[in-house]
Design an enzyme around this catalytic site. Structure first.
Site, PDB file in Angstrom:
ATOM      1  N   TYR A 107       0.768  -1.446  -0.087  1.00 54.53           N
ATOM      2  CA  TYR A 107       0.039  -0.070   0.104  1.00 54.53           C
ATOM      3  C   TYR A 107       0.892   1.183   0.046  1.00 54.53           C
ATOM      4  CZ  TYR A 107      -3.671   3.342   1.566  1.00 54.53           C
ATOM      5  OH  TYR A 107      -4.450   4.184   1.583  1.00 54.53           O
ATOM      6  N   ASP A 108       1.777   1.199   0.985  1.00 48.52           N
ATOM      7  CA  ASP A 108       2.732   2.424   1.077  1.00 48.52           C
ATOM      8  C   ASP A 108       3.627   2.664  -0.326  1.00 48.52           C
ATOM      9  OD1 ASP A 108       1.894   2.874   3.496  1.00 48.52           O
ATOM     10  OD2 ASP A 108       3.578   1.948   4.976  1.00 48.52           O
ATOM     11  N   SER A 133      -3.628  13.028  13.776  1.00 47.35           N
ATOM     12  CA  SER A 133      -2.618  11.943  13.160  1.00 47.35           C
ATOM     13  C   SER A 133      -1.136  12.425  13.827  1.00 47.35           C
ATOM     14  CB  SER A 133      -2.867  11.818  11.824  1.00 47.35           C
ATOM     15  OG  SER A 133      -2.100  10.429  11.646  1.00 47.35           O
ATOM     16  N   LYS A 142       3.827   2.806  19.869  1.00 46.90           N
ATOM     17  CA  LYS A 142       2.538   3.110  18.762  1.00 46.90           C
ATOM     18  C   LYS A 142       1.806   1.792  18.536  1.00 46.90           C
ATOM     19  CE  LYS A 142       1.775   5.807  14.374  1.00 46.90           C
ATOM     20  NZ  LYS A 142       0.723   4.607  13.857  1.00 46.90           N
ATOM     21  N   ARG A 202     -12.431   7.628  14.828  1.00 40.01           N
ATOM     22  CA  ARG A 202     -11.729   8.767  14.540  1.00 40.01           C
ATOM     23  C   ARG A 202     -12.462   9.475  13.226  1.00 40.01           C
ATOM     24  NH1 ARG A 202      -6.037   9.462  13.183  1.00 40.01           N
ATOM     25  NH2 ARG A 202      -6.098  10.205  10.942  1.00 40.01           N
ATOM     26  N   GLU A 245      -6.305   3.577  21.396  1.00 38.43           N
ATOM     27  CA  GLU A 245      -6.062   2.582  20.192  1.00 38.43           C
ATOM     28  C   GLU A 245      -7.015   1.286  20.695  1.00 38.43           C
ATOM     29  OE1 GLU A 245      -5.074   4.320  17.894  1.00 38.43           O
ATOM     30  OE2 GLU A 245      -4.255   2.695  16.445  1.00 38.43           O
TER      31      GLU A 245
HETATM   32  S1  IVH Z   1      -0.924  10.293  19.855  1.00 40.75           S
HETATM   33  C1  IVH Z   1      -1.972  14.533  19.269  1.00 40.75           C
HETATM   34  N1  IVH Z   1       0.017   8.072  20.840  1.00 40.75           N
HETATM   35  O1  IVH Z   1      -1.248   6.465  15.632  1.00 40.75           O
HETATM   36  C2  IVH Z   1      -1.429  13.077  19.006  1.00 40.75           C
HETATM   37  N2  IVH Z   1      -1.069   8.193  18.887  1.00 40.75           N
HETATM   38  O2  IVH Z   1      -0.422   7.189  12.818  1.00 40.75           O
HETATM   39  C3  IVH Z   1      -2.220  12.027  18.547  1.00 40.75           C
HETATM   40  N3  IVH Z   1      -1.488   5.717  17.849  1.00 40.75           N
HETATM   41  O3  IVH Z   1      -3.924   8.718  15.084  1.00 40.75           O
HETATM   42  C4  IVH Z   1      -1.951  10.665  18.584  1.00 40.75           C
HETATM   43  N4  IVH Z   1      -0.450   4.575  19.391  1.00 40.75           N
HETATM   44  O4  IVH Z   1      -4.430   6.599  16.353  1.00 40.75           O
HETATM   45  C5  IVH Z   1      -0.658   8.579  19.695  1.00 40.75           C
HETATM   46  N5  IVH Z   1       0.822   6.116  21.735  1.00 40.75           N
HETATM   47  C6  IVH Z   1      -0.004   6.781  20.688  1.00 40.75           C
HETATM   48  C7  IVH Z   1      -0.295   6.080  19.949  1.00 40.75           C
HETATM   49  C8  IVH Z   1      -1.045   6.675  18.806  1.00 40.75           C
HETATM   50  C9  IVH Z   1      -1.068   4.640  18.292  1.00 40.75           C
HETATM   51  C10 IVH Z   1      -2.175   6.063  16.384  1.00 40.75           C
HETATM   52  C11 IVH Z   1      -3.425   7.108  16.607  1.00 40.75           C
HETATM   53  C12 IVH Z   1      -2.808   8.183  15.785  1.00 40.75           C
HETATM   54  C13 IVH Z   1      -2.111   7.235  14.715  1.00 40.75           C
HETATM   55  C14 IVH Z   1      -0.975   8.136  13.981  1.00 40.75           C
END
Ligand code: IVH
Length: 683
Positions: A43-44, A87, A121, A142, A176
């Protein structure tokens, strides 16, 4: 070798439109049923090819959905988010993190003083969960970040997100939702029982499950919060709370946060320390019971977050360090069955070769017949394969929408694939009805090998004769053989005498070789050397519990109890060996360089055929050499690798490991140069 087709560059308008169409279909399928016909890597690659075209054709870019969340395919819903769900921007390596740090400093006018937080993450689906006076009232997806779908029907179905809090908090927690590995296995079993399609992987399964309203069964999910905001005009915490304080308050209110994962939430002073945590979390990845696709670093102090500000899609105060993709889709060509030491029939998937995290995967483990049926696997299926770190790759599930019309259910063996005899099917793990006796000749041959007891006079035919006559029922029986028995098996008094001599000297082999000869699953030569080097005596190994075993490099929580169980089951054999006077002690210098050695603390990977003084050295011998010189052998090149020993490139084309080492700045030595470095250990 057939491999999966790579994504081609987009060089025409028609190809551009076709690529956009594939992307859109993939996103729509993902959001509809939770199954994408493309894996993340493909996909990427496709997305990058589209963006490269758009960079050269700005007229197409203006119309394109490629700048939108999920290329505009994410179902948006009609519930407005209190505050936009942002995101994260990504970097892919330590250098990228440094660059992010520089731009952060530019925005702040100085380096941040409140430190950074580091957390996993989590690779699932983002949600916002609203609590009013301690009661969970609404869950929202979301969506596009401004609006999401109401999925409150899943309330009560998510571990870590209780319906009632022990305190009357009013707050919106954000985080998540995933299936843990265990929940994923159960989910697929339940789905198969209901005649529903299995999920291809935990993330897609979680996304589909959150949106499904009318299923006749409920599947349990798990939640980890990574943030919280005030609700209904009520601030959750006084302004100025740090990110770590917010998560601590969320956890105190009774909701599970990323801090509760094994990867944890750590506060660090600077980005150099943050990078160390990234490496530590990356090393933990294979053992985490849920998927992560990166590590998130956030500015901890609220004032500094505000000063850094937010962009249109990402906050400038947080960054995701992406980890390499550990899951790919490929095709299941065949399933082969092998009989283990205890007579268990172990299935292995044979795959169309696919590159995962720097190595080519051609085989993956499957557990047992029931598991194959639970996963509804068919030959010809596109399957998702997971491989992280040094773990054995595993098949996660089938992408059922891509199943060819002529795909057949994986056939299960009708008879023992080793001896052709009947199968005992009373348990989930099928066994040859002969049990240990079925695989015994293979085990005895293995134990007699050069790297173990080194009985080169004991060939396949003699082993067979000894087993069939009933005088050898396990490895220890070799040491109790009389000259008459050996003469009968080898049909020669001379051969018997030579063999008896070899058996006598085999009593003096170091513990690591004797232990290896037992054939404990997961303990080949290198691991046996590490175990023997760590514990020193067989008695200590027998006394070790799973926790003690995990002190040995390379033994994690999954492997440790399996080894403990097998060592315990081998008690009668070990007792017989002790009784026969076989050495049960590891001479320290045989396993490790005293006081360090030139490779002390280094992880060394070897690739290609060795040359010069190391010509003819196989992988086992090289691993032993590395360990003797104080190092630890690795199987694939990663940021943790200290040194790559690479044979000269065949036809001038460097190996994929050499390319990866160059990308990561890992030192590369030729076999000749390496031989000089470890010359003291080349006996
Ligand atoms: S912080 C304002 N922390 O990754 C900051 N996101 O690719 C907002 N995600 O949309 C996100 N683990 O759904 C944050 N420890 C974590 C996360 C996390 C997974 C997801 C989240 C975000 C996406 C971005």
């Amino acid at each position: 070798m057939t491999t999966l087709p790579a994504v081609e560059a987009v060089t025409s308008r028609a190809a551009y439109e076709a690529a956009l169409q594939r992307l859109s279909e993939a996103s729509q399928a993902y959001y509809a049923a939770g199954d994408s016909p493309l894996d993340d890597v493909t996909y990427d690659q496709l997305r990058l090819a589209v963006l490269a075209w758009e960079a050269q054709h700005p007229e197409d870019a203006a119309e394109s959905p490629s700048g939108l969340v999920a290329d505009g395919a994410a179902p948006v819903g009609d519930v407005a988010h209190t505050i936009r769900l942002l995101s994260l921007d990504n970097v892919f390596d330590a250098e990228g993190l440094v660059t992010w740090g520089t731009s952060l400093q530019r925005r702040l006018g100085r380096a941040p003083v409140g430190g950074f937080t580091v957390e996993p993450k989590i690779d699932g689906a983002a949600i916002a969960a609203r609590y009013q006076a301690g009661r969970l009232t609404r869950i929202i997806t979301r969506g596009d970040g401004s609006h999401g779908e109401d999925i409150s029907h899943v309330i009560g179905q998510i571990d870590g997100l209780p319906e009632h809090l022990p305190v009357p908090a009013t707050v919106e927690v954000r985080g998540e939702v995933v299936f843990t590995q265990e929940q994923f296995e159960t989910a697929n079993a339940v789905r198969t029982a209901h005649g529903a399609q299995v999920f291809a992987n935990p993330r897609n399964g979680a996304a589909g499950t959150l949106r499904a309203k009318d299923r006749p069964y409920r599947l349990q999910l798990t939640f980890w919060a990574y943030g919280a905001v005030g609700l209904a005009g009520e601030p959750f915490l006084p302004s100025g709370a740090t990110h770590a304080e917010i998560l601590a308050a969320v956890s105190e209110a009774g909701v599970q946060t990323t801090a509760a994962t094994a990867a944890g939430l750590h506060i660090v002073a600077d980005l150099a320390e943050a990078q160390q945590r990234v490496d530590e979390i990356a090393a933990l990845r294979a053992e985490l019971p849920f998927g992560i696709d990166g590590v998130v670093i956030k500015v901890n102090d609220a004032g500094e977050q505000q000063a850094a500000g937010i962009g249109s899609r990402f906050p400038h105060w947080a960054i995701a360090v992406k980890l390499p993709a550990v899951e790919r889709q490929t095709v299941l060509k065949d399933v082969v069955w092998e009989v283990g030491r205890t007579g268990v029939l172990a299935p292995t998937a044979v795959l169309v070769p696919v590159e995962i995290d720097g190595s080519t995967v051609t085989r993956a483990t499957l557990h047992n017949p029931a598991d194959i049926r639970r996963r509804d696997l068919h030959l010809g299926d596109t399957v998702t394969v997971y491989k992280a770190g040094d773990i054995i790759p595993r098949v996660q599930g089938a992408v059922v929408p891509l199943r060819p019309a002529d795909a057949k259910e994986v056939p299960l063996p009708a008879e023992c694939p080793n001896c052709g005899g009947p199968i005992d099917r009373r348990q989930e793990r099928w066994r040859c009805a002969k049990g240990t006796a079925c695989a015994l000749p293979a085990l005895i041959e293995y134990a007699a090998g050069r790297e173990m007891l080194d009985l080169d006079g004991l060939g396949k035919t003699y082993v067979k004769a000894l087993v069939e006559s009933g005088v050898v029922t396990d490895v220890a029986d070799l040491f109790a053989l009389s000259l008459d028995q050996l003469t009968a098996a080898t049909s020669s008094a001379k051969r018997a005498a030579k063999l008896a001599e070899q058996i006598e000297s085999a009593k003096e082999r170091p513990l690591s070789r004797v232990f290896c000869a037992l054939g404990v699953l997961g303990t080949g030569r290198s691991m046996s050397r590490r175990i023997a080097g760590h514990f020193g005596t067989m008695e200590n190994i027998r006394q070790a519990d799973a926790t003690a075993l995990q002190e040995v490099e390379g033994i994690g929580p999954e492997k440790a109890p399996v080894i403990v169980e097998q060592v315990a089951a081998l008690a009668p054999v070990i007792d017989k060996l002790v009784g026969a006077g076989v050495n049960m002690i590891e001479p320290q210098e045989a396993s490790q360089a005293p006081g360090g050695g030139p490779l002390s603390g280094k992880i060394v990977v070897v690739t290609g055929k060795m040359t010069g003084p190391l010509e003819g050295w196989g992988r086992d011998a090289m691993n032993a050499l590395i360990e003797k010189a104080g190092g630890r052998p690795g199987s694939s090149v990663s940021a943790k690798t200290s040194l790559l020993v690479a044979a000269p490139a065949a036809g001038g084309k460097p190996s994929s490991k050499a390319v990866k080492a160059a990308e990561l700045g890992v030192e590369v030595l030729s076999p000749d140069a390496f031989a000089v470095l470890v010359s003291d250990y080349l006996d």
